[in-house]
Write a protein that holds these residues in place. Structure first.
Motif, PDB file in Angstrom:
ATOM      1  N   LEU A 118       1.700  14.462  -4.025  1.00 12.16           N
ATOM      2  CA  LEU A 118       2.770  13.662  -3.214  1.00 12.16           C
ATOM      3  C   LEU A 118       2.237  12.691  -2.226  1.00 12.16           C
ATOM      4  CD1 LEU A 118       4.221  17.038  -1.662  1.00 12.16           C
ATOM      5  CD2 LEU A 118       5.241  15.518  -3.068  1.00 12.16           C
ATOM      6  N   ARG A 119       0.917  12.407  -2.301  1.00 14.62           N
ATOM      7  CA  ARG A 119       0.272  11.268  -1.663  1.00 14.62           C
ATOM      8  C   ARG A 119       0.555  11.056  -0.221  1.00 14.62           C
ATOM      9  NH1 ARG A 119       2.407   6.066  -4.651  1.00 14.62           N
ATOM     10  NH2 ARG A 119       1.294   5.049  -3.246  1.00 14.62           N
ATOM     11  N   LEU A 120       0.476  12.343   0.413  1.00 14.86           N
ATOM     12  CA  LEU A 120       0.774  12.500   1.858  1.00 14.86           C
ATOM     13  C   LEU A 120       0.060  11.656   2.756  1.00 14.86           C
ATOM     14  CD1 LEU A 120       1.701  16.154   2.134  1.00 14.86           C
ATOM     15  CD2 LEU A 120       3.015  14.111   1.958  1.00 14.86           C
ATOM     16  N   LEU A 121      -1.254  11.810   2.400  1.00 10.63           N
ATOM     17  CA  LEU A 121      -2.371  10.763   3.029  1.00 10.63           C
ATOM     18  C   LEU A 121      -2.140   9.220   3.268  1.00 10.63           C
ATOM     19  CD1 LEU A 121      -5.727  12.748   2.799  1.00 10.63           C
ATOM     20  CD2 LEU A 121      -4.041  12.816   4.761  1.00 10.63           C
ATOM     21  N   SER A 122      -1.656   8.670   1.815  1.00  8.25           N
ATOM     22  CA  SER A 122      -1.123   7.456   1.784  1.00  8.25           C
ATOM     23  C   SER A 122      -0.017   6.956   2.666  1.00  8.25           C
ATOM     24  CB  SER A 122      -1.254   7.058   0.239  1.00  8.25           C
ATOM     25  OG  SER A 122      -2.365   7.297  -0.474  1.00  8.25           O
ATOM     26  N   LYS A 123       0.963   7.890   2.392  1.00  7.84           N
ATOM     27  CA  LYS A 123       2.199   7.586   3.307  1.00  7.84           C
ATOM     28  C   LYS A 123       1.893   7.723   4.671  1.00  7.84           C
ATOM     29  CE  LYS A 123       5.129   9.481  -0.401  1.00  7.84           C
ATOM     30  NZ  LYS A 123       5.945  10.505  -0.727  1.00  7.84           N
ATOM     31  N   ALA A 124       1.175   8.855   5.276  1.00  9.66           N
ATOM     32  CA  ALA A 124       0.776   8.787   6.641  1.00  9.66           C
ATOM     33  C   ALA A 124       0.183   7.620   7.191  1.00  9.66           C
ATOM     34  CB  ALA A 124      -0.094  10.170   7.037  1.00  9.66           C
ATOM     35  N   GLU A 125      -0.860   6.933   6.246  1.00 11.44           N
ATOM     36  CA  GLU A 125      -1.656   5.631   6.610  1.00 11.44           C
ATOM     37  C   GLU A 125      -0.753   4.469   6.861  1.00 11.44           C
ATOM     38  OE1 GLU A 125      -4.375   3.163   7.876  1.00 11.44           O
ATOM     39  OE2 GLU A 125      -4.615   5.299   7.645  1.00 11.44           O
ATOM     40  N   LYS A 126       0.182   4.483   5.672  1.00 11.29           N
ATOM     41  CA  LYS A 126       1.196   3.292   5.787  1.00 11.29           C
ATOM     42  C   LYS A 126       2.263   3.348   6.849  1.00 11.29           C
ATOM     43  CE  LYS A 126       1.255   2.478   0.861  1.00 11.29           C
ATOM     44  NZ  LYS A 126       2.350   2.648  -0.525  1.00 11.29           N
ATOM     45  N   ALA A 127       2.416   4.537   7.537  1.00 17.77           N
ATOM     46  CA  ALA A 127       3.407   4.730   8.597  1.00 17.77           C
ATOM     47  C   ALA A 127       2.464   4.465   9.953  1.00 17.77           C
ATOM     48  CB  ALA A 127       3.880   6.157   8.510  1.00 17.77           C
ATOM     49  N   GLY A 128       1.229   4.617   9.805  1.00 16.86           N
ATOM     50  CA  GLY A 128       0.503   4.162  11.050  1.00 16.86           C
ATOM     51  C   GLY A 128       0.042   5.477  11.491  1.00 16.86           C
ATOM     52  N   LEU A 129       0.246   6.524  11.012  1.00 12.85           N
ATOM     53  CA  LEU A 129       0.057   7.839  11.804  1.00 12.85           C
ATOM     54  C   LEU A 129      -1.352   8.251  12.072  1.00 12.85           C
ATOM     55  CD1 LEU A 129       2.818  10.277  10.185  1.00 12.85           C
ATOM     56  CD2 LEU A 129       2.808   9.114  12.496  1.00 12.85           C
ATOM     57  N   LEU A 130      -2.141   7.849  10.914  1.00 11.14           N
ATOM     58  CA  LEU A 130      -3.663   8.257  11.165  1.00 11.14           C
ATOM     59  C   LEU A 130      -4.442   7.323  12.139  1.00 11.14           C
ATOM     60  CD1 LEU A 130      -4.456   8.741   7.357  1.00 11.14           C
ATOM     61  CD2 LEU A 130      -4.182  10.531   9.053  1.00 11.14           C
ATOM     62  N   SER A 131      -3.849   5.942  12.125  1.00 14.96           N
ATOM     63  CA  SER A 131      -4.441   5.007  13.114  1.00 14.96           C
ATOM     64  C   SER A 131      -4.182   5.332  14.610  1.00 14.96           C
ATOM     65  CB  SER A 131      -4.366   3.580  12.700  1.00 14.96           C
ATOM     66  OG  SER A 131      -2.976   3.371  12.815  1.00 14.96           O
ATOM     67  N   THR A 132      -2.962   5.845  14.767  1.00 16.71           N
ATOM     68  CA  THR A 132      -2.617   6.212  16.108  1.00 16.71           C
ATOM     69  C   THR A 132      -3.289   7.470  16.521  1.00 16.71           C
ATOM     70  OG1 THR A 132      -0.144   5.442  15.379  1.00 16.71           O
ATOM     71  CG2 THR A 132      -0.546   7.098  17.329  1.00 16.71           C
ATOM     72  N   ALA A 133      -3.428   8.638  15.439  1.00 16.45           N
ATOM     73  CA  ALA A 133      -4.215   9.752  15.678  1.00 16.45           C
ATOM     74  C   ALA A 133      -5.641   9.363  16.252  1.00 16.45           C
ATOM     75  CB  ALA A 133      -4.216  10.565  14.831  1.00 16.45           C
ATOM     76  N   GLU A 134      -6.023   8.422  15.412  1.00 14.30           N
ATOM     77  CA  GLU A 134      -7.612   7.944  15.681  1.00 14.30           C
ATOM     78  C   GLU A 134      -7.665   7.247  17.396  1.00 14.30           C
ATOM     79  OE1 GLU A 134     -10.355   5.382  13.219  1.00 14.30           O
ATOM     80  OE2 GLU A 134      -9.547   7.009  12.121  1.00 14.30           O
ATOM     81  N   ASN A 135      -6.628   6.516  17.591  1.00 15.49           N
ATOM     82  CA  ASN A 135      -6.288   5.789  18.999  1.00 15.49           C
ATOM     83  C   ASN A 135      -6.393   6.816  20.083  1.00 15.49           C
ATOM     84  OD1 ASN A 135      -6.699   3.304  17.629  1.00 15.49           O
ATOM     85  ND2 ASN A 135      -4.636   2.993  17.835  1.00 15.49           N
TER      86      ASN A 135
END
Length: 185
Positions: free
Chosen positions: A76-93
């Motif tokens: 489903l490429r969920l991690l790619s979609k989460a990164e495109k949506a900016g969720l991973l960088s927001t969580a890291e911040n």
């Protein structure tokens, strides 16, 4: 729960709840020997005599393949979609990185609570969908049943209606997500 199971003419075996998960040994009452056999999915049906219940029950095993959660996440490429949506960088911040998750033991805690097992359980999407229907109907029922004579009653209506809309929507979204996660073949 302890039960006695009969498998089409084979020996009578003592089966406990732990054994139903395929982890504990069986005791053969004919020979008195313990074997480390696991519960087999190859059997079509099993007759179980639960202790404390009247009569036997027929348990049918389903030969459905196991759900591969990580494979479906990749498909489903969920991690790619989460990164495109900016969720991973927001969580890291906010300080939530993979090392933080590992250090806090969040994955092991999720497994202890059964969250990861529920994601692979085929009954989870329908349970979540049923929960969403109950929650979404709770708000209108509360507004209809609770009178509007005092301000606190109106406040109760608003709080229950908002909670039921948010909770019902979240349960519906989770049902859809888990269903897609399980059905990605």
């Amino acid at each position: 729960m302890e039960a006695i199971a009969v498998h089409r003419g084979s020996a009578i075996l003592s089966v406990s709840a732990g054994q139903l998960r395929g982890k504990s040994p069986f005791t053969n009452y004919r020979t008195g020997q313990k074997s480390s056999a696991r519960v087999s999915a190859a059997r079509k049906s099993t007759t179980v005599f639960p202790i404390g219940e009247p009569g036997p029950r027929e348990l049918k095993s389903k030969n459905s393949p196991p759900i591969k959660l990580l494979t479906n996440v990749e498909k489903l490429r969920l991690l790619s979609k989460a990164e495109k949506a900016g969720l991973l960088s927001t969580a890291e911040n906010f300080g939530l990185s993979l090392s933080t998750v590992e250090r806090l033991g969040l994955l092991s805690k999720a497994e202890e609570l059964g969250v990861l097992s529920a994601a692979t359980d085929p009954g989870t999407p329908s349970s979540l969908f049923g929960l969403s229907l109950v929650l979404l109907s709770l708000g209108p029922v509360c507004v209809y049943v609770v009178p509007e004579q005092y301000p606190w009653e109106i406040g109760l209506q608003v709080v229950v209606a908002l909670a039921s809309v948010v909770g019902g929507s979240a349960a519906f979204a989770a049902s859809s997500f888990v269903s897609k996660l399980q059905g990605s073949s």
